[in-house]
Design an enzyme around this catalytic site. Structure first.
Site, PDB file in Angstrom:
ATOM      1  N   THR A  58       0.802  -1.402   0.007  1.00 40.41           N
ATOM      2  CA  THR A  58      -0.014   0.090  -0.064  1.00 40.41           C
ATOM      3  C   THR A  58       0.807   1.058  -0.048  1.00 40.41           C
ATOM      4  OG1 THR A  58      -0.111  -0.031   2.277  1.00 40.41           O
ATOM      5  CG2 THR A  58      -1.950  -1.151   1.142  1.00 40.41           C
ATOM      6  N   LEU A  84      14.456 -11.413   7.848  1.00 41.13           N
ATOM      7  CA  LEU A  84      15.322 -10.356   7.298  1.00 41.13           C
ATOM      8  C   LEU A  84      16.772 -10.422   7.714  1.00 41.13           C
ATOM      9  CD1 LEU A  84      12.412  -8.746   8.486  1.00 41.13           C
ATOM     10  CD2 LEU A  84      13.526  -6.859   7.489  1.00 41.13           C
ATOM     11  N   LEU A  96       6.060  -0.533  11.231  1.00 47.68           N
ATOM     12  CA  LEU A  96       4.837   0.080  10.495  1.00 47.68           C
ATOM     13  C   LEU A  96       4.234  -0.720   9.646  1.00 47.68           C
ATOM     14  CD1 LEU A  96       6.191   2.496  12.472  1.00 47.68           C
ATOM     15  CD2 LEU A  96       5.256   4.019  10.553  1.00 47.68           C
ATOM     16  N   ASN A 122       9.551 -11.826  12.930  1.00 51.47           N
ATOM     17  CA  ASN A 122      10.861 -11.884  11.945  1.00 51.47           C
ATOM     18  C   ASN A 122      11.619 -10.329  12.510  1.00 51.47           C
ATOM     19  OD1 ASN A 122      10.772 -13.898  10.423  1.00 51.47           O
ATOM     20  ND2 ASN A 122       9.385 -12.849   9.153  1.00 51.47           N
ATOM     21  N   TYR A 168      -7.299  -7.652  11.285  1.00 54.08           N
ATOM     22  CA  TYR A 168      -6.384  -6.564  11.557  1.00 54.08           C
ATOM     23  C   TYR A 168      -6.329  -6.489  13.213  1.00 54.08           C
ATOM     24  CZ  TYR A 168      -4.771  -1.780  11.673  1.00 54.08           C
ATOM     25  OH  TYR A 168      -4.140  -0.323  11.672  1.00 54.08           O
ATOM     26  N   TYR A 182       8.391 -11.629  23.914  1.00 54.43           N
ATOM     27  CA  TYR A 182       9.803 -11.481  23.408  1.00 54.43           C
ATOM     28  C   TYR A 182      10.607 -10.575  24.493  1.00 54.43           C
ATOM     29  CZ  TYR A 182      10.241 -14.161  19.166  1.00 54.43           C
ATOM     30  OH  TYR A 182      10.060 -15.106  18.151  1.00 54.43           O
ATOM     31  N   THR A 198      -5.246   8.586  12.250  1.00 51.16           N
ATOM     32  CA  THR A 198      -4.348   9.513  11.898  1.00 51.16           C
ATOM     33  C   THR A 198      -4.500   9.745  10.324  1.00 51.16           C
ATOM     34  OG1 THR A 198      -2.858   8.808  13.502  1.00 51.16           O
ATOM     35  CG2 THR A 198      -1.841  10.111  11.689  1.00 51.16           C
ATOM     36  N   ARG A 209      -9.806   5.313   3.318  1.00 48.45           N
ATOM     37  CA  ARG A 209     -10.320   5.958   4.634  1.00 48.45           C
ATOM     38  C   ARG A 209     -10.997   6.859   4.697  1.00 48.45           C
ATOM     39  NH1 ARG A 209      -4.472   4.613   7.936  1.00 48.45           N
ATOM     40  NH2 ARG A 209      -3.816   4.847   6.014  1.00 48.45           N
TER      41      ARG A 209
END
Ligand code: NAD
Ligand code: UDP
Length: 345
Positions: A58, A84, A96, A122, A168, A182, A198, A209
């Site tokens: 997105t 990664l 994010l 990850n 979500y 963790y 936001t 949105r």
């Protein structure tokens, strides 16, 4: 040739070249998205090296295009549901990465869940390996359709596990649990930001949105699509305020590991927002009522006393001022290639 507009330490080497010393190396997953791009800019401006990791699901290449070529900025096209690997040291990680708009996170709900869960694992493993601090961009959606109003962090929420929003809401709830576990098990320094609605420049016109929809519709003379009666409420935070809150939260000490609400407590009905956008764009668009999506929260407003106490943070930009900047941005996006005729009033 790199420009020197950013802060940071500069020194001249014996060979005459200028050397820049960066404060920290910071990885921003989801850094090409709406909030992520603002965050990358803020961190670069503060003299940090920024590694932006994004699948461009997105997010947009055009968002980060102005940063590419800047000293200290690098972009890696990567889906965080896969591990990664980095040889370089990393001091801080912001997670994010996740589509945030309902139509986008519902388009592939299983991938949204994988992003929240596998993606968080990850990044947490990377944080453990690098000894980095790590921040989760969680959400007010963990409160679901709240039965407590406004929402304090110690409210456990009211979330449907098997609805259109569940991928979500439950994905982010699970991500919060992973961050907590963790930290407890491996001693990783974690931060959990619960972000409330936001808005601002760099949102996509097709983001879906409410703020971007209403502004784009109003500017084009299209009907403003109000879902249901429009009496549901949201509290809208301008992106610059949110980014300040995220950076302040990351800067806290190890003792700050519980979730912190970040949002603007100013609460508006969707109808109030529609009329405000119409007024500010001088739009003749009509209001069109469409069916209310399933499980759409009826009310939402953050209690921000914890952020205020721990971070000394509170939003500074009222809705009208934030909308002014956002309307100017969308007008430039929408009418970029069209001849503009000046008309005297
Ligand atoms: P956005 O959709 O503009 O940005 C999300 C970014 O993550 C995009 O660049 C996208 O390409 C990237 N991404 C998605 N899945 C990925 C994956 N698997 N691997 C790598 N990159 C991936 O949304 P936003 O509004 O900028 O939101 C940023 C974060 O803040 C999200 O995690 C969101 O859940 C959270 N948040 C935002 C809001 C808000 O109102 N903006 C509210 C609550 C929480
Ligand atoms: N909404 C609306 N019209 C739109 C988009 C959204 O009326 O074109 C409503 C939506 O039903 C919700 C509120 O606006 O009640 C905020 O929606 P958004 O998708 O921005 O964020 P949410 O808080 O639901 O994740």
């Amino acid at each position: 040739m790199h420009n020197l507009k950013h802060s940071g330490a500069y020194s001249r080497l014996e060979n005459g070249k200028v050397r820049r010393k960066f404060s920290k190396t910071i990885l921003v997953a989801g850094g090409a998205g709406f909030v992520g791009t603002h965050l990358c800019k803020r961190l670069l401006d503060a003299g940090n090296k920024v590694i932006c990791v994004d699948s461009l699901m997105t997010g947009r290449q055009s968002n980060i295009q102005p940063l590419i070529g800047e000293a200290g900025f690098s972009f890696i096209l990567h889906d965080i549901i896969r591990p990664l690997k980095f040889s370089r040291p990393i001091d801080e990680i912001y997670n994010l990465a996740c589509p945030a708009s309902p139509p986008h996170y519902q388009a592939d709900p299983v991938h949204t869940m994988q992003t929240c869960i596998l993606g968080s694992i990850n990044l947490l493993r990377l944080a453990r390996k690098k000894g980095a601090k790590i921040l989760l961009a969680s959400t007010s959606e963990v409160y679901g359709d709240p039965k407590v109003h406004p929402q304090p962090e110690n409210y456990w929420g009211n979330v449907n596990t098997v609805g259109p929003r569940s991928c979500y809401d439950e994905g982010k709830r699970c991500a919060e649990t992973l961050f907590h576990d963790y930290a407890a098990r491996d001693g990783i320094e974690v931060k959990i930001a619960r972000i409330f609605n936001t808005y601002g420049p760099l949102m996509r016109p097709d983001d879906g949105r409410v703020v971007s929809n209403f502004i784009c519709q109003a500017l084009q003379g299209l009907p403003l699509t109000v879902y249901g009666e429009g009496q549901q409420t949201r509290s809208f935070c301008y992106v610059d305020d949110l980014v300040s809150g995220l950076v302040a939260l990351m800067a806290t000490g190890k003792e700050v590991c519980d979730p912190v609400n970040l949002g603007n407590p100013g609460e508006f009905t969707v109808m109030e927002l529609a009329f405000l956008v119409k007024e500010m764009t001088s739009s003749k668009s009509r209001i069109e009522h469409l069916p209310l999506p399933k499980d759409d929260p009826v009310v939402r407003r953050p209690l921000i006393s914890r952020a205020n106490r721990l971070l000394g943070w509170q939003p500074t930009i009222p809705l009208r001022e934030g909308l002014e900047k956002t309307i100017a941005y969308f007008a430039a996006e929408i009418f970029a290639n069209e001849p503009i005729v000046e008309v005297a009033e």
